[in-house]
Design a protein around this motif. Structure first.
Motif, short mmCIF file in Angstrom:
data_model
loop_
_atom_site.label_atom_id
_atom_site.label_comp_id
_atom_site.label_asym_id
_atom_site.label_seq_id
_atom_site.Cartn_x
_atom_site.Cartn_y
_atom_site.Cartn_z
N ASP A 8 42.49 31.63 37.95
CA ASP A 8 41.37 32.56 38.14
C ASP A 8 40.46 32.57 36.91
O ASP A 8 40.89 32.31 35.78
CB ASP A 8 41.90 33.96 38.40
N ASP A 9 39.19 32.90 37.15
CA ASP A 9 38.24 32.97 36.04
C ASP A 9 38.64 34.00 35.00
O ASP A 9 38.31 33.87 33.82
CB ASP A 9 36.84 33.30 36.57
N ASP A 10 39.34 35.06 35.44
CA ASP A 10 39.74 36.12 34.51
C ASP A 10 41.05 35.82 33.78
O ASP A 10 41.52 36.64 32.99
CB ASP A 10 39.89 37.45 35.27
N LYS B 164 44.68 36.35 29.08
CA LYS B 164 45.35 35.73 27.94
C LYS B 164 44.86 36.35 26.63
O LYS B 164 45.65 36.58 25.70
CB LYS B 164 45.10 34.23 27.94
N TYR B 165 43.56 36.63 26.57
CA TYR B 165 43.00 37.25 25.37
C TYR B 165 43.52 38.68 25.19
O TYR B 165 43.85 39.09 24.07
CB TYR B 165 41.48 37.25 25.46
N ALA C 242 49.65 33.70 20.18
CA ALA C 242 48.89 34.07 21.37
C ALA C 242 47.40 33.76 21.20
O ALA C 242 46.74 33.30 22.15
CB ALA C 242 49.08 35.55 21.67
N MET C 243 46.86 34.01 20.00
CA MET C 243 45.46 33.66 19.75
C MET C 243 45.26 32.15 19.81
O MET C 243 44.24 31.67 20.33
CB MET C 243 45.01 34.19 18.38
N ARG C 244 46.22 31.41 19.30
CA ARG C 244 46.13 29.95 19.37
C ARG C 244 46.13 29.48 20.82
O ARG C 244 45.41 28.53 21.17
CB ARG C 244 47.30 29.32 18.60
N ASP C 245 46.93 30.13 21.68
CA ASP C 245 46.94 29.76 23.10
C ASP C 245 45.56 29.95 23.72
O ASP C 245 45.11 29.10 24.51
CB ASP C 245 47.97 30.62 23.84
N VAL C 246 44.89 31.05 23.38
CA VAL C 246 43.54 31.29 23.91
C VAL C 246 42.60 30.18 23.44
O VAL C 246 41.82 29.63 24.23
CB VAL C 246 43.01 32.66 23.44
N ILE C 247 42.68 29.86 22.16
CA ILE C 247 41.78 28.85 21.59
C ILE C 247 42.00 27.48 22.22
O ILE C 247 41.04 26.76 22.53
CB ILE C 247 41.98 28.78 20.06
N GLU C 248 43.27 27.12 22.42
CA GLU C 248 43.58 25.79 22.93
C GLU C 248 43.39 25.68 24.43
O GLU C 248 42.95 24.64 24.93
CB GLU C 248 45.03 25.42 22.56
N GLU C 249 43.73 26.74 25.17
CA GLU C 249 43.65 26.68 26.63
C GLU C 249 42.26 26.97 27.18
O GLU C 249 41.90 26.50 28.25
CB GLU C 249 44.67 27.64 27.25
N SER D 164 35.47 29.25 26.25
CA SER D 164 35.25 30.62 26.69
C SER D 164 34.73 31.49 25.56
O SER D 164 34.87 31.15 24.38
CB SER D 164 36.55 31.23 27.23
N GLU D 165 34.13 32.61 25.92
CA GLU D 165 33.66 33.55 24.91
C GLU D 165 34.82 34.16 24.13
O GLU D 165 34.66 34.59 22.99
CB GLU D 165 32.86 34.67 25.58
#
Length: 283
Positions: free
Chosen positions: A112-114, A119-120, A146-153, A157-158
């Protein structure tokens, strides 16, 4: 001919009346919650939105969003309500519950887009607890991961941009904790223990704002131990990379007071750092 309002209209009016009745207080007890069994998913969702915007305590909002999951579990509104539950819990500073709701969204709607926002939110729920954990850095490490997961995945994204900033701040926080403990040992004359802490900052957190002070403290600790080669080498690294720093001025004064210079000497872990960072020799 008189036209009577439909039952749907009557429900909407009843919902609006209930919302208006709650405008005069910030109640959050179960007795003040509006029964929602006869409302549509959209109506319950809007009530939850209202509670988030107008009630200083977001517990009621979470209640309404969770009711959508219960009453309309397979609807589009249930999906939207789940991400809002995570947000509501986070706003209420119920971080464990926020992580649980965010993870359920990720597991249930991974494409999903969200999902990026979920994750953030999960990462943010770790990050916002960093200042609460004292010397226990477990949550800081989890925030970094967790922040690294957002950055890599979700690199485009904003949320990735915000995650990068918070990753750097959390990384700096870890270095700051090492410095805090190192200064504690140094002040009490436990020089070897303090060296071990400052070494971690120089080797593992060298991109943070704490590196100049760590090098200066190494000069101080090594001089106290009588290890002048190591003290001079730490001063040399500090002078090469941070010559304009007040920490270099302090280290230089300490060395000069012993008739020493900020020059690499001997063979130690610091000469390895000097060779790698200053001379670019990694072998």
């Amino acid at each position: 001919m008189v036209r009577f309002p439909s039952s749907k209209t009557l429900m909407a009016v009843a919902l609006a009346a209930a919302v208006l009745a709650g405008c005069s207080r910030d109640g959050d007890s179960a007795s003040e919650r509006v029964p929602v069994e006869n409302f549509t998913a959209e109506q319950i969702y809007k009530r939850g939105e209202y509670e988030l915007e107008n009630n200083r305590k977001p517990d009621n909002a979470v209640y309404y969003f969770s009711e959508i999951e219960r009453l309309y579990p397979y609807s589009e509104w249930a999906k939207r309500a789940l991400i809002m539950q995570a947000y509501g819990y986070h706003k209420a500073r119920k971080y464990e519950e926020a992580r649980g709701a965010a993870q359920r969204f990720i597991d249930t709607y991974p494409g999903d887009d969200d999902a990026a926002y979920a994750k953030y939110l999960l990462a943010l729920s770790y990050y916002d607890q960093i200042d609460e954990v004292g010397r226990d850095q477990g949550l800081t490490f989890q925030a970094l991961q967790a922040m690294r997961d957002v950055i890599e995945e979700y690199p485009d994204s904003e949320y990735a941009r915000s995650a990068i900033l918070k990753f750097d701040l959390a990384f700096d926080h870890l270095a700051g904790k090492e410095m805090e403990i190192g200064r504690y040992y140094l002040k009490r004359g436990h020089y070897t223990a303090s060296v071990n802490r400052f070494r971690v900052v120089v080797e593992e957190f060298q991109t943070t704002s704490h590196t100049p002070e760590a090098l200066m403290r190494l000069v101080e600790a090594y001089l106290a131990l009588g290890l002048t080669d190591e003290a001079q080498t730490a001063g040399a690294i500090l002078g090469h990379n941070f010559q304009s720093s007040p920490f270099y001025q302090d280290a230089y004064a300490q060395l000069r007071g012993r008739g020493l210079t900020a020059t690499p000497k001997g063979k130690s872990w610091l000469t390895d750092v000097y060779r790698q960072v200053i001379q670019g020799k990694w072998l």
